[in-house]
Design a protein around this motif. Sequence first.
Motif, PDB file in Angstrom:
ATOM      1  N   HIS A  59       0.848  -1.198   0.000  1.00 60.24           N
ATOM      2  CA  HIS A  59       0.000   0.000   0.000  1.00 60.24           C
ATOM      3  C   HIS A  59       0.884   1.249   0.000  1.00 60.24           C
ATOM      4  O   HIS A  59       1.269   1.742   1.074  1.00 60.24           O
ATOM      5  N   HIS A  61       1.629   5.172  -2.195  1.00 59.71           N
ATOM      6  CA  HIS A  61       1.126   6.158  -3.170  1.00 59.71           C
ATOM      7  C   HIS A  61       2.295   7.024  -3.626  1.00 59.71           C
ATOM      8  O   HIS A  61       2.634   8.021  -2.988  1.00 59.71           O
ATOM      9  N   LYS A 149      -9.025  -1.311  -6.034  1.00 58.27           N
ATOM     10  CA  LYS A 149      -9.220  -0.419  -4.880  1.00 58.27           C
ATOM     11  C   LYS A 149     -10.514   0.355  -5.071  1.00 58.27           C
ATOM     12  O   LYS A 149     -10.723   0.983  -6.121  1.00 58.27           O
ATOM     13  N   HIS A 237      -6.049  -0.038   5.805  1.00 53.65           N
ATOM     14  CA  HIS A 237      -5.781   0.858   6.947  1.00 53.65           C
ATOM     15  C   HIS A 237      -6.865   0.887   8.037  1.00 53.65           C
ATOM     16  O   HIS A 237      -7.509   1.911   8.257  1.00 53.65           O
ATOM     17  N   ASP A 313       1.087   2.694   3.693  1.00 56.15           N
ATOM     18  CA  ASP A 313       0.209   3.738   3.130  1.00 56.15           C
ATOM     19  C   ASP A 313       1.008   5.027   2.907  1.00 56.15           C
ATOM     20  O   ASP A 313       0.523   6.133   3.164  1.00 56.15           O
TER      21      ASP A 313
HETATM   22 ZN    ZN Z   1      -3.651   4.691   0.856  1.00 55.68          ZN
END
Ligand code: ZN
Length: 458
Positions: A59, A61, A149, A237, A313
């Motif tokens: 995970h 970004h 997602k 998360h 994340d």
């Molecule tokens: Zn995320």
Amino acid sequence: MRRKVVRGGTVVTEAAAFAADVLIVDDAIAAIGRDLGDGDDEVVDASGCFVLPGLVDSHVHLSLEVAGTVSADDFATGTAAAAAGGTTCVIDFAPSDERGLLAALRDRRAHADAEVHVDYGLHVVVARVTDRTLREMADVVAAGAPSFKVFMAYPDLMLGDADLLRVLRRARQVGGLVCVHAEAGELIGELVREALAAGDTEPRFHAQTRPPLTEAQAVARVVALAQMADAELFVMHVTCAAALQAVRGAQDAGAPVAAETCVQYLALDERELARPGFEGAKYVCSPPLRRREDQEALWSALRQAALEVCSSDHCPFDYRGQKDRGRGDFSQIPNGLPTIEHRLALLWELGVQSGRITPSDLVRVCATAPARRFGLLPRKGAILPGADADLVVLDPRRTTTIAAATHRMNVDYNPFEGMTCRGSPRVVLSRGEVICREGTVLSRPGRGRYVPRSPVAR
Ligand code: ZN
Ligand code: URP
């Protein structure tokens, strides 16, 4: 033929820790055992160290365009920082638009391929559900991206229940896995409007307008939809005891629901958001940081595997120039924290050194379980003959004090600034190549490869 032996360490798998060497031939693990290799082999000294599989971060970004800005790490800087921290495979996201899911996957791959230091995969975001979207989900799975997602929050992205159900049903048909950002978006929108109208504009109101029940309510709702669709679900998360209860309830009822938490929810709590001035903006992410009591619930769920994965994340934004777009209106602060680099060091310190989890638990939640869940096993996430030789030699005596001045992430602050972690990577290998030694990254952009992943087996 290139041969290397990682010698004299304690090999850690999800099941056990034992003294062994690891023999690498070319880019794969050839054998695990005592006294491996011969005099001609290159030696990687692991004495006094733990030898872990390269971590998988399912995970992240990188170069994420959001609300008129772009996350501060691109695929090059972000994966170099990942490598330095012992992560040798990441899964990022392909954002989709009207051009469709396959085009999104192709474009994102073209972008990433030129930059990545470590191997990677992609989840495909489903932000609008049309007949074409549903059709293309099969093609995306066939192209090695079997995870989708979906969002229940963020006005531009969130899906209603009917669309969520359609995606879940289709995922089940095509061997896909739905990964969900579960926060009750409409409810949060109302709480944000109320707060701003009352003049509550500081960063701490970000957390107050996304209380635990907005997360728990969304988790319970999407779990019910997954049960109706008879589909597997992965909740991203999870941050708090209330949401965890909804996950556990589904698991106790036999539903195939798995979930992750992320390192920041274990290492930081909501008090950070109330830092003086605008400093709390550095800690704005969604779902928000929670209370100390929630952290202990998360640790316990990781131990018991009710939470299967601990990812990063990673979603970095500079404090100056990006986070500060939200001065005077917390809802304009870009969401996310820079976390890709220190997941291993933090979990080793707060988890292993503090006695909350074992080294094998760490390997399970940061490497083997995400590799299994996302179709990367047996290539990634485990020390097995035939697996890619992605390894971390972790020296428990190597101490790191986390600081923005020395981190490799391309972001102007570190939310863990000043924390000291006992244990960090001495050497990191990716497909048999040393890509980081004593904190120096030795790889190059573009050496990482796209890893096609296997569909979900039912
Ligand atoms: Zn995320
Ligand atoms: O605050 C976060 N987590 N930002 C990244 C995007 C998302 O919601 O996962």
